[in-house]
Design a protein around this motif. Structure first.
Motif, mmCIF file in Angstrom:
data_model
loop_
_atom_site.group_PDB
_atom_site.id
_atom_site.type_symbol
_atom_site.label_atom_id
_atom_site.label_comp_id
_atom_site.label_asym_id
_atom_site.label_seq_id
_atom_site.Cartn_x
_atom_site.Cartn_y
_atom_site.Cartn_z
ATOM 1 N N ARG A 68 -3.054 4.309 -1.332
ATOM 2 C CA ARG A 68 -3.047 2.900 -0.938
ATOM 3 C C ARG A 68 -2.912 2.025 -2.194
ATOM 4 N NH1 ARG A 68 -5.478 -0.431 3.119
ATOM 5 N NH2 ARG A 68 -6.482 -2.279 2.275
ATOM 6 N N HIS A 104 2.798 -3.306 6.807
ATOM 7 C CA HIS A 104 1.790 -2.262 6.550
ATOM 8 C C HIS A 104 1.780 -1.203 7.646
ATOM 9 C CE1 HIS A 104 -0.616 -4.361 3.344
ATOM 10 N NE2 HIS A 104 0.120 -5.356 3.791
ATOM 11 N N ASP A 105 0.967 -0.153 7.382
ATOM 12 C CA ASP A 105 0.604 0.836 8.400
ATOM 13 C C ASP A 105 -0.884 0.699 8.677
ATOM 14 O OD1 ASP A 105 2.316 3.319 9.329
ATOM 15 O OD2 ASP A 105 3.051 2.827 7.328
ATOM 16 N N GLU A 140 1.828 3.615 2.946
ATOM 17 C CA GLU A 140 2.131 2.997 4.241
ATOM 18 C C GLU A 140 3.641 2.780 4.334
ATOM 19 O OE1 GLU A 140 -0.469 -0.398 4.666
ATOM 20 O OE2 GLU A 140 -2.253 0.812 4.284
ATOM 21 N N HIS A 195 0.877 -1.168 0.000
ATOM 22 C CA HIS A 195 0.000 0.000 0.000
ATOM 23 C C HIS A 195 0.920 1.225 0.000
ATOM 24 C CE1 HIS A 195 -3.247 -2.741 1.863
ATOM 25 N NE2 HIS A 195 -3.391 -2.655 0.556
#
Ligand SMILES: [Zn+2]
Length: 387
Positions: free
Chosen positions: A121, A160-161, A72, A69
């Motif tokens: 994203r 990820h975030d 992120e 993404h």
């Protein structure tokens, strides 16, 4: 922790903030090209190079990818912290030697360079690459699939975030969350999933020393179109990492540090006694809830009614002149009991004006919220924050 002393003085300070794309990591890839094996493993839908850093020659193969993404980027910063740690020649040399002998670590720092550049994203075709594991319709998904097949990993790390809304008990923010994705709809504990759970329990125990109460378990569901779930389904233990928020840290410089320690733990630099019953211990990790809002203004009176309610403001991250701006958006109107703001204000029941009008609409950008009859009384002001 001795590693935190190293980190404080040596983290990768050339990468900071949230806006990180190929331009930012290119100089580092040049430097580390002398230290690690760095290759271009393909190109994105818009033709940007996708790189893979390979370090070590050991038997245990780990494959990690970050910025699937594009917006992120926290785990990408942690990856370069890790590169810097492994490449330095002044401390922990015996441990680093052992790591390089035991592991082969393949790491894709930015899987979605188009999304990273446009700060989205999705990729350039507006496709969420984490919903493309079945079709493999996008260049980036095919590249990940190819390196997965070629490297035959023993363990995968899907980096990820997570959003600032995630919370844990006692009004704690979910600063780091983990998940051992399910391998089927029944959420069975398959062998690979149990291995992933064991690793997560170890990470949880190490990070709990640093940020007690701020480590969560990401929501559990099964979707074979998600990359992590699909690899888990094929029997390769896969961990989802979600770097999150901690107090005031919209730039995510704190959570990157915790992700760095998580990597050190996974690769055996930080040792922890393995739990005997990892599955039970895994389910004892509190599950993420969604109780945080960026800003809550409580006890505002709206319109002609006597009704007192609350407002929630969400920060939208907008790319502006090569930086990410936090744009405040009116997101909810309601009592918001049981929810917490990373920032809160109390209007004490007075009538308010939002951007100088009384009628509020969800989705509106918020410049200022003041008391209607005492406009010097400011409950919120857009502080033009860049992260
Ligand atoms: Zn993500």
């Amino acid at each position: 922790m001795e590693f935190s002393a190293w980190y404080k003085d040596h983290f990768e300070s050339r990468l900071t903030g949230r806006y990180i794309h190929t331009k930012h990591i290119a100089p580092l890839l040049d430097i580390y090209g002398h230290e690690f094996s760095i290759s271009v493993i393909g190109s994105s839908e818009k033709g940007k190079n996708i790189h893979c850093i390979k370090m070590g020659t050991g038997k245990k193969v780990v494959l990690a990818w970050s910025q699937m993404h594009g917006n992120e980027s926290t785990t990408t910063k942690a990856i370069f912290d890790f590169c810097k740690f492994i490449a330095q020649k002044s401390s922990f040399q015996a441990e680093i030697g052992e790591f390089l002998d035991s592991f082969t670590f393949y790491c894709i720092p930015i899987l979605n360079p188009d999304g990273a550049e446009q700060y989205s994203r999705e990729n350039a075709n507006n496709i969420d690459l984490n919903r493309d594991a079945r079709e493999l319709s996008q260049a980036e998904s095919k590249i990940l699939r190819k390196i997965f097949e070629e490297s035959r990993p023993d363990l995968c790390l899907n980096l990820h975030d997570q959003r600032t809304i995630y919370s844990l008990p006692d009004k704690m923010p979910a600063t780091v969350s983990f998940l051992a994705p399910a391998a089927n709809k029944a959420l069975d504990i398959t062998t690979s999933r149990e291995t992933a759970m064991k690793e997560i329990v170890a990470l949880y125990s190490v990070l709990s020393e640093l940020i007690p109460g701020q480590i969560g378990r990401y929501d559990d569901s099964f979707n074979d179109n998600c990359m992590g779930d699909s690899f888990q389904m094929e029997g390769v233990p896969t961990l989802l990492f979600e770097a999150g928020h901690s107090r005031g840290d919209y730039r995510r410089e704190k959570s990157r540090e915790y992700i760095f320690y998580a990597l050190l733990t996974l690769f055996g630099f930080i040792t922890v006694e393995k739990s005997k019953n990892a599955v039970d211990a895994y389910y004892l990790i509190p599950e993420n809830e969604e109780r945080f809002r960026d800003v809550i203004i409580r006890n505002v009176q709206l319109g002609d009614t006597d009704k007192v309610t609350s407002l929630a403001i969400r920060y939208e991250e907008v790319l502006e002149n090569d930086r990410i701006r936090l744009v405040p958006i009116l997101d909810e109107i309601g009592d918001l009991n049981g929810f917490f703001g990373h920032k809160e204000a109390d209007a004490e029941g007075v009538k308010i004006l939002l951007n100088s009008h009384e009628i509020l609409s969800i989705g509106e950008k918020v410049s200022i919220i003041v008391s209607k009859y005492a406009i010097n009384r400011v409950f919120f002001r857009d502080s033009l924050t860049f992260i």
